[in-house]
Design a protein around this motif. Structure first.
Motif, short mmCIF file in Angstrom:
data_model
loop_
_atom_site.label_atom_id
_atom_site.label_comp_id
_atom_site.label_asym_id
_atom_site.label_seq_id
_atom_site.Cartn_x
_atom_site.Cartn_y
_atom_site.Cartn_z
N UNK A 91 49.56 60.24 30.90
CA UNK A 91 50.30 59.98 29.97
C UNK A 91 51.26 59.36 30.31
N UNK A 92 51.94 58.75 31.51
CA UNK A 92 53.07 58.20 32.04
C UNK A 92 52.47 56.80 32.62
N UNK A 93 51.36 56.04 32.73
CA UNK A 93 50.91 54.75 32.54
C UNK A 93 50.95 54.18 31.65
N UNK A 94 50.52 55.23 30.43
CA UNK A 94 49.84 54.66 29.23
C UNK A 94 51.15 54.73 28.03
N UNK A 95 52.43 54.61 28.52
CA UNK A 95 53.86 54.49 28.10
C UNK A 95 54.69 54.08 28.89
N UNK A 96 54.20 53.36 30.18
CA UNK A 96 54.70 52.81 30.99
C UNK A 96 54.08 50.92 30.61
N UNK A 97 52.97 51.44 30.33
CA UNK A 97 52.19 49.88 29.29
C UNK A 97 52.60 49.92 28.15
N UNK A 98 52.64 50.41 27.45
CA UNK A 98 53.48 50.02 26.02
C UNK A 98 55.15 50.77 25.85
N UNK A 99 55.72 50.52 26.81
CA UNK A 99 57.15 50.01 26.73
C UNK A 99 57.33 48.73 25.57
N UNK A 100 58.17 49.14 24.66
CA UNK A 100 59.25 47.71 23.94
C UNK A 100 59.76 47.38 25.08
#
Length: 162
Positions: A91-100
């Motif tokens: 989840x943390x990796x997905x959050x970092x990748x989708x950061x605006x």
């Protein structure tokens, strides 16, 4: 003729055979008593050993099963914690990748602890001279000078008769 085997001391009662002259019924009885004691202690020792094994082996198996069950529980707990950590990382990796775009900076936090004293720096340039200080207390009077004449002064003028 006497046919009773037990009446003559030179016959073995249990085998109904004639004994040699060196061994008598009396020595055979002593041998039988010693073998009887030996057999009794042997049977007693084997009975105690058998009862001990009958009690100890199930207890040992129960203890080992208890240890294995505890280890299995610990292993299951560790696996579940590992799976939940793996999910957090995903989840943390997905959050970092989708950061605006980055937002505004937040307000500053509390100051941290004071760090260790640093090394002494080099001396700076001299500053401008400061203003004079106030006058000090008057000093002690100095020593009297030598008595002498004044060669460069004219003689004093005094009134006549003075």
């Amino acid at each position: 003729m006497n046919t009773d085997i037990t009446s003559t001391p030179h016959f073995c009662v249990c085998h109904k055979t004639k004994l040699s002259n060196s061994r008598t019924y009396h020595t055979m009885e002593e041998d039988r008593q010693s073998v009887k004691k030996f057999a009794f202690f042997g049977i007693a020792a084997s009975t105690v050993a058998t009862l001990t094994v009958v009690m100890a082996v199930p207890m040992l198996c129960l203890y080992l099963q208890n240890i294995q069950s505890g280890l299995q529980d610990d292993l299951t707990f560790c696996k579940s914690r590992t799976d939940s950590l793996r999910g957090e990382y995903t989840r943390l990796a997905a959050y970092r990748d989708s950061a605006g775009e980055a937002g505004q900076d937040g307000r500053p936090g509390q100051p941290g602890r004071q760090g260790p004293q640093g090394e002494a720096g080099q001396n700076g340039k001299d500053g401008e001279p400061g203003k004079d200080g106030e006058d000090g207390e008057p000093g002690k009077p100095g020593e009297d000078g030598p008595k002498g004449s004044c060669d460069h002064c004219p003689p004093p003028r005094t009134a006549p008769g003075y």
